[in-house]
Design an enzyme around this catalytic site. Structure first.
Site, PDB file in Angstrom:
ATOM      1  N   HIS B 214       0.866  -1.269  -0.070  1.00 26.36           N
ATOM      2  CA  HIS B 214      -0.239   0.126  -0.050  1.00 26.36           C
ATOM      3  C   HIS B 214       0.910   1.298  -0.044  1.00 26.36           C
ATOM      4  O   HIS B 214       1.825   1.078   0.447  1.00 26.36           O
ATOM      5  CB  HIS B 214      -0.725  -0.085   1.065  1.00 26.36           C
ATOM      6  CG  HIS B 214      -2.018  -1.037   1.039  1.00 26.36           C
ATOM      7  ND1 HIS B 214      -3.239  -0.673   1.724  1.00 26.36           N
ATOM      8  CD2 HIS B 214      -2.212  -2.179   0.316  1.00 26.36           C
ATOM      9  CE1 HIS B 214      -4.175  -1.706   1.452  1.00 26.36           C
ATOM     10  NE2 HIS B 214      -3.559  -2.537   0.460  1.00 26.36           N
ATOM     11  N   CYS B 245      -7.458   3.203   2.467  1.00 25.44           N
ATOM     12  CA  CYS B 245      -6.779   2.726   3.464  1.00 25.44           C
ATOM     13  C   CYS B 245      -7.911   2.726   4.743  1.00 25.44           C
ATOM     14  O   CYS B 245      -8.328   3.779   5.296  1.00 25.44           O
ATOM     15  CB  CYS B 245      -5.465   3.122   4.108  1.00 25.44           C
ATOM     16  SG  CYS B 245      -4.922   2.831   5.712  1.00 25.44           S
ATOM     17  N   ASN B 254      -3.901   0.782  -2.016  1.00 25.81           N
ATOM     18  CA  ASN B 254      -2.984   0.083  -2.866  1.00 25.81           C
ATOM     19  C   ASN B 254      -2.132   0.731  -3.868  1.00 25.81           C
ATOM     20  O   ASN B 254      -2.537   1.878  -4.318  1.00 25.81           O
ATOM     21  CB  ASN B 254      -3.964  -0.844  -3.692  1.00 25.81           C
ATOM     22  CG  ASN B 254      -4.488  -1.828  -2.896  1.00 25.81           C
ATOM     23  OD1 ASN B 254      -4.088  -2.688  -2.368  1.00 25.81           O
ATOM     24  ND2 ASN B 254      -5.819  -1.884  -2.893  1.00 25.81           N
TER      25      ASN B 254
END
Lengths: 317, 317
Positions: B214, B245, B254
């Protein structure tokens, strides 16, 4: 976790360029007191090198009209190294008078970008630099060189390695011991970084090479990683990622100082900065310009800032 | 420029997780036809591995209620490898029936995140995995394992390397030959990546390790660079950077597939993808969810997309 990534240097120096490169394209004038407050917060966070302003025509870049006042606020900080961008002899005279530690002279590695940026050929730019170098002799003011479009040109595409190397040699011959490779429009890639710094280590071994990346295509920190893998210790960045890309409206510009400092710290490379205070400075920069900045760590916070289990909804992995 | 960064593999495989990990947290249901259109555009861009959906409770994650239909649209593409996330036996039965190539089982490396995410202890999760592995025998459906919070836990902070290694061994013992290290909340750093993949290369040498980062703290692509430096060839990402997130409202989630593919291509690592078509797919994803995505290259365009000199205003360096 302790340790350092194999091959990385144990220390690196970050030069903050937000007050100049970051603010110069802001349409609304940032009051001098706010610029000074921002720079003070960056000093408080441990930064010691600043590209603090530029001595350009106030008509062309009104944002930098308070160059003398901004330098005056910090020139007595003997632990701070202040540079200013200088496009011509008039600017050089003013920068010397204002008391900078070094003047940054700049030209592009590609002819068309140089013409567009300063309305001069590269050869004409270097004729001017020679005169400025002569003027600077004996003043105690050092010269630094910046190579714009060092990784690619928005008009010409690829830039030949030879153009970058030749320009670095020309800067060295003017007495410079600090030369910046500027990723003006976000065209740097890790492979180009490695290629260029290896060539410069051979061509101008006595010179400190600094890397200045834009995150326009997302790979700014990967480029910094590539630089560290080659032992490069000087980097330039902008708090919060201040400063856009003039070529792409929605794209981001400079790599954010606090994101760079985070990558370095987590890789075992010391920068003497305090991440929490850098985040505060980035938040101050956001308040000053009144919109969201692209820096990431200022939004997410440090790695080990744990959450409460009640505060979060997860969704399976 | 030709060549490849020293030590990097010549090929890498990107698994697209946007249809599952990216879309699962979208509040508005994305119509099945649009999901299929998006996946088709990713196939057209050259991607061949997809975490395409999940077989979870439609009440818990309504976005994935059309798992069967989405798989049905592509199960006859023999060149496409389709996986689905499976939390329990009921999901496994459905995934096998739907015709996936592999089921992804997942547990967190930290106890508290596993409890929060699936309401089970890690030990309970693995008891369930053993039953699913038995059920999958002879079906031709493979098992993959995902290790969530592999680089840090939002509740506990640092996650011990041993927890990650032990979990990988347990997955291997269930017959898995593909294990993903998930950077669930953006706590991966290049140094942790190097440490973990080196330990896993020793502990489970027959297993393909995949990295799923991420970009929450900006270093997602630097982590991928670190993975490449260790010869890792499997990566997971989400088109456009789909998927936020859950822990940090303003932060990105991501790594964007097209940004990852750009970094790889520019480092001499082939992925079989077409950057222009990936950018088109990212733009399609933006239209489908109706807001700006964090991917960078989709805004800036490819490196050598040159501008006209008349179109741009520069401001001195």
């Amino acid at each position: 976790m302790v340790g350092r990534i194999a091959g990385f240097p144990d220390n690196a120096v970050i030069t903050e360029v937000g007050p100049r490169d970051g603010l110069q394209s802001e349409p609304a004038f940032v009051p001098t007191a706010q610029k000074i407050q921002l720079i003070q917060s960056l000093l408080d966070a441990g930064l010691r090198r600043f590209e603090i302003t530029s001595f350009v025509s106030p008509r062309a870049v009104p944002q930098m009209q308070d160059a003398v006042e901004v330098i005056a606020a910090f020139r007595d900080r003997s632990d701070a190294h202040l540079t200013a961008l200088v496009p011509n002899m008039r600017g050089a005279e003013a920068a010397i008078e204002a008391g900078v530690d070094a003047m940054v002279l700049f030209a592009s590695a590609s002819e068309s970008h140089n013409l567009k940026n300063v309305n001069r050929t590269r050869s004409e730019s270097f004729q001017g630099f020679a005169q400025i170098a002569k003027r600077a002799e004996g003043t105690g003011v050092a010269l630094q060189g910046a190579i714009a479009t060092a990784f690619g040109c928005p008009f010409e595409g690829e830039v030949a390695l030879k153009a970058v190397v030749d320009q670095a040699k020309a800067y060295r011959d003017l007495g410079m011991d600090y030369i910046t490779l500027g990723d003006t429009t976000g065209m740097a890639t890790p492979m180009l970084v490695i290629q260029r710094v290896q060539a410069l280590a051979e061509a101008v071994p006595t010179v400190d090479i600094a890397l200045h990346f834009h995150n326009t295509r997302g790979v700014g920190l990967a480029c910094a990683y590539a630089g560290l893998s080659q032992g490069i210790t000087h980097y330039e960045s902008s708090i919060g990622g201040l400063g856009g890309c003039p070529f792409v409206p929605r794209a981001t510009g400079n790599v954010a100082t606090e994101d760079l400092a985070y990558l370095f710290a987590e890789s075992g490379v010391q920068t003497g900065t305090d991440l929490g205070r850098l985040i505060e400075a980035a938040q101050l920069a956001e308040r000053i310009i009144g919109r969201e900045l692209p820096g990431q760590i200022m939004k997410a916070g440090p790695r080990l800032q744990t959450a409460s289990m009640d505060s979060v909804r997860t969704a399976n992995g």
